[in-house]
Design a protein around this motif. Structure first.
Motif, PDB file in Angstrom:
ATOM      1  N   MET A 156       6.589  30.703   9.005  1.00 54.68           N
ATOM      2  CA  MET A 156       6.806  31.303  10.371  1.00 54.68           C
ATOM      3  C   MET A 156       7.944  32.079  10.451  1.00 54.68           C
ATOM      4  SD  MET A 156       4.924  27.895  12.167  1.00 54.68           S
ATOM      5  CE  MET A 156       5.556  28.376  13.929  1.00 54.68           C
ATOM      6  N   GLN A 157       8.889  31.279  10.152  1.00 57.18           N
ATOM      7  CA  GLN A 157      10.326  32.051  10.099  1.00 57.18           C
ATOM      8  C   GLN A 157      10.467  33.297   9.340  1.00 57.18           C
ATOM      9  OE1 GLN A 157      13.461  29.069   9.561  1.00 57.18           O
ATOM     10  NE2 GLN A 157      12.387  27.712  11.227  1.00 57.18           N
ATOM     11  N   ALA A 158       9.974  33.161   8.327  1.00 56.04           N
ATOM     12  CA  ALA A 158       9.859  34.485   7.386  1.00 56.04           C
ATOM     13  C   ALA A 158       8.926  35.702   7.759  1.00 56.04           C
ATOM     14  CB  ALA A 158       9.613  34.167   5.892  1.00 56.04           C
ATOM     15  N   GLY A 159       7.949  35.253   8.626  1.00 55.89           N
ATOM     16  CA  GLY A 159       6.977  36.133   9.159  1.00 55.89           C
ATOM     17  C   GLY A 159       6.032  36.824   8.023  1.00 55.89           C
ATOM     18  N   VAL A 160       5.734  35.593   7.486  1.00 61.75           N
ATOM     19  CA  VAL A 160       4.663  35.664   6.237  1.00 61.75           C
ATOM     20  C   VAL A 160       3.567  34.508   6.428  1.00 61.75           C
ATOM     21  CG1 VAL A 160       6.089  36.979   4.809  1.00 61.75           C
ATOM     22  CG2 VAL A 160       5.851  34.244   4.434  1.00 61.75           C
ATOM     23  N   ARG A 161       2.423  34.693   5.852  1.00 64.49           N
ATOM     24  CA  ARG A 161       1.362  33.968   5.762  1.00 64.49           C
ATOM     25  C   ARG A 161       1.063  33.546   4.295  1.00 64.49           C
ATOM     26  NH1 ARG A 161      -1.056  32.248  10.319  1.00 64.49           N
ATOM     27  NH2 ARG A 161      -2.964  31.515   9.243  1.00 64.49           N
ATOM     28  N   MET A 162       1.046  32.084   3.907  1.00 65.09           N
ATOM     29  CA  MET A 162       0.403  31.842   2.481  1.00 65.09           C
ATOM     30  C   MET A 162      -0.515  31.043   2.508  1.00 65.09           C
ATOM     31  SD  MET A 162       4.619  30.819   1.324  1.00 65.09           S
ATOM     32  CE  MET A 162       4.714  29.498   2.635  1.00 65.09           C
ATOM     33  N   LEU A 163      -1.442  30.649   1.423  1.00 67.83           N
ATOM     34  CA  LEU A 163      -2.509  30.173   1.265  1.00 67.83           C
ATOM     35  C   LEU A 163      -2.059  28.540   0.828  1.00 67.83           C
ATOM     36  CD1 LEU A 163      -5.606  29.789   1.004  1.00 67.83           C
ATOM     37  CD2 LEU A 163      -5.236  30.529  -1.423  1.00 67.83           C
ATOM     38  N   HIS A 164      -2.344  27.766   1.762  1.00 76.76           N
ATOM     39  CA  HIS A 164      -1.949  26.274   1.545  1.00 76.76           C
ATOM     40  C   HIS A 164      -3.208  25.554   0.472  1.00 76.76           C
ATOM     41  CE1 HIS A 164      -1.752  21.903   2.670  1.00 76.76           C
ATOM     42  NE2 HIS A 164      -0.681  22.190   1.701  1.00 76.76           N
ATOM     43  N   VAL A 165      -2.799  25.078  -0.543  1.00 78.62           N
ATOM     44  CA  VAL A 165      -3.637  24.274  -1.455  1.00 78.62           C
ATOM     45  C   VAL A 165      -3.265  22.800  -1.435  1.00 78.62           C
ATOM     46  CG1 VAL A 165      -4.828  24.221  -3.558  1.00 78.62           C
ATOM     47  CG2 VAL A 165      -4.046  26.344  -2.807  1.00 78.62           C
ATOM     48  N   PRO A 166      -3.752  21.826  -0.724  1.00 79.00           N
ATOM     49  CA  PRO A 166      -3.436  20.579  -0.734  1.00 79.00           C
ATOM     50  C   PRO A 166      -3.824  19.824  -1.982  1.00 79.00           C
ATOM     51  CG  PRO A 166      -5.668  20.695   0.782  1.00 79.00           C
ATOM     52  CD  PRO A 166      -5.136  22.410   0.270  1.00 79.00           C
ATOM     53  N   PHE A 167      -3.065  18.830  -2.424  1.00 80.34           N
ATOM     54  CA  PHE A 167      -3.537  17.848  -3.688  1.00 80.34           C
ATOM     55  C   PHE A 167      -3.311  16.355  -3.292  1.00 80.34           C
ATOM     56  CE2 PHE A 167      -2.281  22.151  -5.278  1.00 80.34           C
ATOM     57  CZ  PHE A 167      -3.252  22.146  -6.379  1.00 80.34           C
ATOM     58  N   ARG A 168      -3.524  15.684  -3.881  1.00 72.90           N
ATOM     59  CA  ARG A 168      -3.595  14.309  -3.548  1.00 72.90           C
ATOM     60  C   ARG A 168      -2.014  13.589  -3.989  1.00 72.90           C
ATOM     61  NH1 ARG A 168      -8.047  11.398  -6.947  1.00 72.90           N
ATOM     62  NH2 ARG A 168      -7.482  12.941  -8.607  1.00 72.90           N
ATOM     63  N   GLY A 169      -1.325  14.088  -4.542  1.00 74.15           N
ATOM     64  CA  GLY A 169       0.272  13.935  -4.729  1.00 74.15           C
ATOM     65  C   GLY A 169       1.030  14.878  -5.554  1.00 74.15           C
ATOM     66  N   ALA A 170       2.288  14.965  -5.659  1.00 72.06           N
ATOM     67  CA  ALA A 170       2.938  15.626  -6.154  1.00 72.06           C
ATOM     68  C   ALA A 170       2.760  15.984  -7.690  1.00 72.06           C
ATOM     69  CB  ALA A 170       4.746  15.259  -6.088  1.00 72.06           C
TER      70      ALA A 170
ATOM     71  N   LEU B   1       0.881  -1.126  -0.059  1.00 64.22           N
ATOM     72  CA  LEU B   1      -0.008  -0.069  -0.080  1.00 64.22           C
ATOM     73  C   LEU B   1       0.872   1.254   0.005  1.00 64.22           C
ATOM     74  CD1 LEU B   1      -2.662  -0.953   2.353  1.00 64.22           C
ATOM     75  CD2 LEU B   1      -3.165  -0.822   0.193  1.00 64.22           C
ATOM     76  N   ASN B   2       0.549   2.352  -0.808  1.00 62.67           N
ATOM     77  CA  ASN B   2       1.234   3.586  -1.141  1.00 62.67           C
ATOM     78  C   ASN B   2       0.163   4.648  -0.850  1.00 62.67           C
ATOM     79  OD1 ASN B   2       2.605   5.697  -1.920  1.00 62.67           O
ATOM     80  ND2 ASN B   2       3.404   4.787  -3.545  1.00 62.67           N
ATOM     81  N   PRO B   3       0.374   5.339   0.332  1.00 61.35           N
ATOM     82  CA  PRO B   3      -0.817   6.327   0.496  1.00 61.35           C
ATOM     83  C   PRO B   3      -0.740   7.578  -0.170  1.00 61.35           C
ATOM     84  CG  PRO B   3       1.126   6.563   2.279  1.00 61.35           C
ATOM     85  CD  PRO B   3       1.230   5.371   1.192  1.00 61.35           C
ATOM     86  N   TYR B   4       0.048   7.503  -1.460  1.00 64.87           N
ATOM     87  CA  TYR B   4       0.122   8.741  -2.372  1.00 64.87           C
ATOM     88  C   TYR B   4      -0.141   8.496  -3.712  1.00 64.87           C
ATOM     89  CZ  TYR B   4       2.125  10.757   1.591  1.00 64.87           C
ATOM     90  OH  TYR B   4       2.345  11.171   2.981  1.00 64.87           O
ATOM     91  N   ALA B   5      -0.518   9.353  -4.440  1.00 60.21           N
ATOM     92  CA  ALA B   5      -0.725   9.141  -5.970  1.00 60.21           C
ATOM     93  C   ALA B   5       0.584   8.750  -6.798  1.00 60.21           C
ATOM     94  CB  ALA B   5      -1.325  10.424  -6.541  1.00 60.21           C
ATOM     95  N   PRO B   6       0.438   8.023  -7.931  1.00 61.36           N
ATOM     96  CA  PRO B   6       1.534   7.527  -8.569  1.00 61.36           C
ATOM     97  C   PRO B   6       2.509   8.924  -9.019  1.00 61.36           C
ATOM     98  CG  PRO B   6      -0.487   6.345  -9.423  1.00 61.36           C
ATOM     99  CD  PRO B   6      -0.952   7.424  -8.440  1.00 61.36           C
ATOM    100  N   GLY B   7       3.636   8.437  -9.040  1.00 63.73           N
ATOM    101  CA  GLY B   7       4.533   9.533  -9.576  1.00 63.73           C
ATOM    102  C   GLY B   7       5.159  10.231  -8.278  1.00 63.73           C
ATOM    103  N   GLY B   8       4.785   9.971  -7.282  1.00 63.07           N
ATOM    104  CA  GLY B   8       5.299  10.842  -5.889  1.00 63.07           C
ATOM    105  C   GLY B   8       6.862  10.067  -5.456  1.00 63.07           C
ATOM    106  N   THR B   9       7.394  10.625  -4.405  1.00 61.30           N
ATOM    107  CA  THR B   9       8.741  10.059  -4.171  1.00 61.30           C
ATOM    108  C   THR B   9       8.422   8.610  -3.471  1.00 61.30           C
ATOM    109  OG1 THR B   9       9.375  12.208  -3.465  1.00 61.30           O
ATOM    110  CG2 THR B   9      10.519  10.351  -2.739  1.00 61.30           C
ATOM    111  N   SER B  10       7.374   8.354  -2.770  1.00 55.08           N
ATOM    112  CA  SER B  10       7.041   6.963  -2.386  1.00 55.08           C
ATOM    113  C   SER B  10       7.297   5.816  -3.836  1.00 55.08           C
ATOM    114  CB  SER B  10       6.126   6.776  -1.611  1.00 55.08           C
ATOM    115  OG  SER B  10       4.841   7.480  -2.185  1.00 55.08           O
ATOM    116  N   ASP B  11       6.524   6.380  -4.713  1.00 56.23           N
ATOM    117  CA  ASP B  11       6.570   5.521  -6.003  1.00 56.23           C
ATOM    118  C   ASP B  11       8.137   5.379  -6.464  1.00 56.23           C
ATOM    119  OD1 ASP B  11       4.093   4.495  -6.340  1.00 56.23           O
ATOM    120  OD2 ASP B  11       3.843   5.532  -8.258  1.00 56.23           O
ATOM    121  N   LEU B  12       8.630   6.558  -6.633  1.00 54.96           N
ATOM    122  CA  LEU B  12      10.001   6.411  -7.217  1.00 54.96           C
ATOM    123  C   LEU B  12      10.949   5.642  -6.252  1.00 54.96           C
ATOM    124  CD1 LEU B  12      10.455  10.338  -8.025  1.00 54.96           C
ATOM    125  CD2 LEU B  12      10.051   8.489  -9.400  1.00 54.96           C
TER     126      LEU B  12
END
Length: 326
Positions: free
Chosen positions: A175-189, A36-47
């Motif tokens: 946090m270290q740079a003192g900025v906030r960014m909008l995170h957009v999650p995906f199913r894989g790289a 079982l691989n918890p990520y989509a094909p093409g990610g580092t775990s696949d590689l």
């Protein structure tokens, strides 16, 4: 003399035969083994895992089949592996997010990383890379930070999912740079890459292994890598330390596990074959070319301590970043 010679030849060939381990349900393996691989094909775990399949199949005489089950930051497949029968026919490739971060992200996690698994072996690690579109206007981390400083939604970044190390490394850098960014999650790289290339997100923070090819090909521009030193797969990409953020050093590690209660003799033999594959010069070169580095061959007890220590490290980052458990 002829019979004696034949006996010697058969005896010499015996170690090459696929080993079988005794088990209540019969010799192992007695059917295909799924990984079982918890990520989509093409990610580092696949590689990492796919170059090792042929060696596993030759060693054990059965098919080893990777099943990609992406979702919920890698916890769906990780939970499925935890619930599987510990007969050695269901294995798991997992990493930092589902094993050391997920307990801080999910109130009702379906498994306890400290008790649910038999640790088989460490597969390698990959630092996180921050990358933008290759022909876009952002050329370095200083420009990236300046844009993010304008407002919380000026810079968006994709990752392989909520709680993935790419997500948290991006948050930690912000946090270290003192900025906030909008995170957009995906199913894989691969999905995160396509979003950047399609101008739907500004950037990605994700494992170097899954993005090294796109960076070398110019589709993406790497502007920082989270390792302590530059990596051979992307020698022109500066480290976060070089850019003034040494506290953002992080490595996404990958390991193989099975359900708790798995025969330790089977686990040890699987790890032996895995390590032989990882030490093969061709495989090593292939993995290093995509930014994957060796993390040694720790014992199961050492892996257990390492996973727990990583949880101690990332838990405060999750809380300080305001990521609310679901």
């Amino acid at each position: 003399m002829i019979l004696r010679r034949r006996s010697l030849l058969l005896a010499a060939a015996a170690p090459l035969a696929a080993p079988r381990f005794g088990h209540a349900q019969g010799a192992w393996p007695n059917r295909p083994v799924r990984i079982l691989n918890p990520y989509a094909p093409g990610g580092t775990s696949d590689l990492i895992i796919r170059p090792l399949l042929d060696r596993l199949e030759r060693a054990f005489g059965r098919p080893f089949v990777v099943e990609n089950r992406a979702g919920a930051g890698g916890t769906l497949a990780t939970g499925e592996a935890a619930r599987a029968a510990p007969d050695g026919h269901t294995l798991l490739v997992s990493n930092t997010g589902p094993l050391s971060v997920a307990p801080f992200l999910f109130n009702n996690l379906a498994y306890d990383p400290k008790r649910a698994f038999t640790w088989i072996g460490m597969l390698g690690g990959a630092p996180i890379v921050c990358a933008v579109k290759g022909d876009g206007p952002i050329r370095d981390l200083a420009q990236y930070r300046a844009l993010a400083a304008r407002g919380a939604e000026e810079v968006s970044f994709g990752s392989s999912g909520i709680g993935s190390l790419g997500h948290l490394t991006g948050v930690m850098w912000g946090m270290q740079a003192g900025v906030r960014m909008l995170h957009v999650p995906f199913r894989g790289a691969a999905e995160a890459q396509q979003s950047v290339l399609g101008n739907n997100t500004t950037s990605l923070w994700d494992t170097s292994g899954a993005n090294a090819g796109a960076i070398r090909g110019g589709l993406l521009r790497g502007i920082a890598v989270s390792s302590a030193q530059r990596i051979s797969a992307m020698p022109d990409v500066p480290t976060v330390g070089e850019a003034g953020f040494p506290g953002a050093v992080a490595t996404n590690w990958f390991l193989m596990a099975g359900p708790a209660g798995m025969d330790p003799a089977i686990a040890a033999r699987v790890n032996e074959v895995l390590q032989q594959g990882l030490n093969d010069p061709t495989v090593k070169e292939r993995l290093e070319s995509v930014g994957v580095v060796s993390l040694g061959n720790p014992s199961p007890n050492e892996i257990a301590a390492f996973v727990a220590a990583e949880a101690d490290r990332w838990g405060p980052v999750v809380r300080a970043a305001g990521v609310q458990p679901s």
